[in-house]
Design a protein around this motif. Structure first.
Motif, PDB file in Angstrom:
ATOM      1  N   ILE A 165       0.834  -1.203   0.000  1.00 36.85           N
ATOM      2  CA  ILE A 165       0.000   0.000   0.000  1.00 36.85           C
ATOM      3  C   ILE A 165       0.871   1.256   0.000  1.00 36.85           C
ATOM      4  O   ILE A 165       0.501   2.285  -0.590  1.00 36.85           O
ATOM      5  CB  ILE A 165      -0.983   0.000   1.189  1.00 36.85           C
ATOM      6  CG1 ILE A 165      -2.159   0.951   0.912  1.00 36.85           C
ATOM      7  CG2 ILE A 165      -0.288   0.357   2.497  1.00 36.85           C
ATOM      8  CD1 ILE A 165      -3.054   0.534  -0.219  1.00 36.85           C
ATOM      9  N   LYS A 166       2.039   1.183   0.640  1.00 36.25           N
ATOM     10  CA  LYS A 166       2.945   2.334   0.618  1.00 36.25           C
ATOM     11  C   LYS A 166       3.498   2.564  -0.789  1.00 36.25           C
ATOM     12  O   LYS A 166       3.732   3.703  -1.193  1.00 36.25           O
ATOM     13  CB  LYS A 166       4.082   2.128   1.615  1.00 36.25           C
ATOM     14  CG  LYS A 166       3.649   2.260   3.074  1.00 36.25           C
ATOM     15  CD  LYS A 166       4.819   2.062   4.033  1.00 36.25           C
ATOM     16  CE  LYS A 166       4.378   2.250   5.480  1.00 36.25           C
ATOM     17  NZ  LYS A 166       5.488   2.048   6.445  1.00 36.25           N
ATOM     18  N   ASP A 167       3.683   1.483  -1.526  1.00 35.01           N
ATOM     19  CA  ASP A 167       4.168   1.604  -2.905  1.00 35.01           C
ATOM     20  C   ASP A 167       3.086   2.133  -3.834  1.00 35.01           C
ATOM     21  O   ASP A 167       3.351   2.955  -4.714  1.00 35.01           O
ATOM     22  CB  ASP A 167       4.654   0.247  -3.420  1.00 35.01           C
ATOM     23  CG  ASP A 167       5.949  -0.204  -2.767  1.00 35.01           C
ATOM     24  OD1 ASP A 167       6.652   0.649  -2.184  1.00 35.01           O
ATOM     25  OD2 ASP A 167       6.261  -1.404  -2.832  1.00 35.01           O
ATOM     26  N   LYS A 168       1.859   1.657  -3.634  1.00 34.14           N
ATOM     27  CA  LYS A 168       0.780   1.966  -4.575  1.00 34.14           C
ATOM     28  C   LYS A 168       0.010   3.234  -4.217  1.00 34.14           C
ATOM     29  O   LYS A 168      -0.660   3.814  -5.078  1.00 34.14           O
ATOM     30  CB  LYS A 168      -0.176   0.770  -4.676  1.00 34.14           C
ATOM     31  CG  LYS A 168       0.495  -0.476  -5.256  1.00 34.14           C
ATOM     32  CD  LYS A 168      -0.457  -1.655  -5.360  1.00 34.14           C
ATOM     33  CE  LYS A 168       0.246  -2.887  -5.918  1.00 34.14           C
ATOM     34  NZ  LYS A 168       0.755  -2.679  -7.277  1.00 34.14           N
ATOM     35  N   LEU A 218      -8.783  -6.417  -6.892  1.00 33.91           N
ATOM     36  CA  LEU A 218      -7.515  -6.934  -6.373  1.00 33.91           C
ATOM     37  C   LEU A 218      -6.359  -6.213  -7.045  1.00 33.91           C
ATOM     38  O   LEU A 218      -6.355  -6.057  -8.263  1.00 33.91           O
ATOM     39  CB  LEU A 218      -7.404  -8.437  -6.638  1.00 33.91           C
ATOM     40  CG  LEU A 218      -8.559  -9.313  -6.132  1.00 33.91           C
ATOM     41  CD1 LEU A 218      -8.290 -10.772  -6.458  1.00 33.91           C
ATOM     42  CD2 LEU A 218      -8.797  -9.117  -4.651  1.00 33.91           C
ATOM     43  N   PHE A 219      -5.370  -5.801  -6.248  1.00 32.93           N
ATOM     44  CA  PHE A 219      -4.234  -5.104  -6.852  1.00 32.93           C
ATOM     45  C   PHE A 219      -2.898  -5.783  -6.561  1.00 32.93           C
ATOM     46  O   PHE A 219      -1.842  -5.219  -6.839  1.00 32.93           O
ATOM     47  CB  PHE A 219      -4.201  -3.623  -6.454  1.00 32.93           C
ATOM     48  CG  PHE A 219      -4.341  -3.336  -4.989  1.00 32.93           C
ATOM     49  CD1 PHE A 219      -3.223  -3.302  -4.162  1.00 32.93           C
ATOM     50  CD2 PHE A 219      -5.586  -3.093  -4.440  1.00 32.93           C
ATOM     51  CE1 PHE A 219      -3.353  -3.024  -2.813  1.00 32.93           C
ATOM     52  CE2 PHE A 219      -5.726  -2.805  -3.076  1.00 32.93           C
ATOM     53  CZ  PHE A 219      -4.606  -2.767  -2.271  1.00 32.93           C
ATOM     54  N   THR A 220      -2.935  -6.986  -5.998  1.00 39.60           N
ATOM     55  CA  THR A 220      -1.734  -7.833  -5.897  1.00 39.60           C
ATOM     56  C   THR A 220      -2.164  -9.282  -6.065  1.00 39.60           C
ATOM     57  O   THR A 220      -3.360  -9.602  -5.986  1.00 39.60           O
ATOM     58  CB  THR A 220      -1.021  -7.714  -4.528  1.00 39.60           C
ATOM     59  OG1 THR A 220      -1.853  -8.294  -3.513  1.00 39.60           O
ATOM     60  CG2 THR A 220      -0.684  -6.279  -4.193  1.00 39.60           C
ATOM     61  N   ASN A 221      -1.195 -10.144  -6.282  1.00 37.61           N
ATOM     62  CA  ASN A 221      -1.433 -11.581  -6.287  1.00 37.61           C
ATOM     63  C   ASN A 221      -0.665 -12.187  -5.124  1.00 37.61           C
ATOM     64  O   ASN A 221       0.549 -12.003  -5.020  1.00 37.61           O
ATOM     65  CB  ASN A 221      -0.960 -12.208  -7.606  1.00 37.61           C
ATOM     66  CG  ASN A 221      -1.773 -11.726  -8.787  1.00 37.61           C
ATOM     67  OD1 ASN A 221      -3.000 -11.720  -8.738  1.00 37.61           O
ATOM     68  ND2 ASN A 221      -1.102 -11.317  -9.850  1.00 37.61           N
TER      69      ASN A 221
END
Length: 261
Positions: A165-168, A218-221
């Protein structure tokens, strides 16, 4: 719908081929032998994650998919699913406890990451998920694009969700809590605007309180595997055999339907 878009896949690549570092066989921890000599499996599990590992406040028992898998591992190694001790872990404590030999394995909705591969070995994947956002129904937050410098995002300390979340959403403020129950209580108490974690974990929170919903897709796997002492290929093979047997017998499908669907 992404809320229930979990993929079951127990076969495929073995996650134990983790680095080029050579490990002296004489220094490898032999988990199977330790378990047999002790007479029980000590599994590091979550006590705060509905569907995977949650301590029932009324019965005092820890329940979930990961707990049942821990019992299956005891049955595989010792022939008795009751020969298991459940030791609570969090995202921050799980690897230190394994490396300190206080637990035999980590079965705790644990995502496989490159950093974690440097410290532990992993079994084959037993569950797939993806990171999402949980908000009160009616919230103006609809996804990552809604997060700003005025947004406080709640996450669990030591989880993969914090870094992601800090990256995105680098402008958003991140408030970290020790475990998922504390994080969800913080959201319910309006100490933050949104909570981020894997959708499988957020689904459990939604079942606990219908006033919340997932947004943004979803924003990661994320791939959940069982973590094992570094270099212990014997234990990796044993765990993978157990997972394969669960799949082929149909028992894993029953467990999945019991806890997830």
């Amino acid at each position: 719908m992404f809320l229930l878009s979990f993929t079951i896949l127990l076969s495929g690549c073995n996650n134990s081929d983790l680095s080029d570092e050579t490990i002296d066989p004489a220094e490898v921890y032999d988990t199977v032998s330790v378990i047999k000599e002790r007479g029980k499996v000590i599994a590091g599990v979550r006590f705060d994650t509905r569907l995977f590992g949650l301590k029932n406040s009324k019965s005092g028992k820890v329940e979930g998919l990961d707990i049942d898998i821990a019992r299956e591992l005891a049955k595989k190694i010792l022939g008795d699913e009751t020969k298991v001790e459940l030791k609570e872990v969090t995202s921050s404590t799980q690897i230190p406890l394994l490396k300190d030999e206080q637990i035999d394995v980590i079965i705790a909705a644990m995502s496989v990451t490159e950093d974690r591969k440097k410290e532990v070995d992993f079994s084959d994947v037993y569950f797939y998920a993806g990171q999402s956002l949980l908000v009160p129904k009616g919230s103006p937050i609809t996804g990552l694009d809604s997060l700003s410098s005025n947004t406080t995002v709640i996450a669990v300390k030591g989880s993969t969700s914090v870094k992601s979340i800090k990256d995105k959403a680098p402008e958003a403020k991140v408030a970290e809590y020790d475990d998922y129950q504390k994080a969800f209580t913080a959201l319910q108490s309006e100490e933050g605007d949104v909570l981020t974690a894997d959708n499988s974990i957020l689904l459990g929170m939604m079942r606990e309180d219908a006033n919340y919903e997932m947004v943004g897709g979803l924003f990661t796997n994320e791939s959940y595997s069982i973590a094992i002492h570094k270099g212990d290929q014997k234990m990796v093979d044993t765990v993978n055999e157990m997972l394969k047997e669960l799949k082929e017998s149909g028992e894993y499908t029953k467990l999945y339907e019991k806890w997830i669907e």
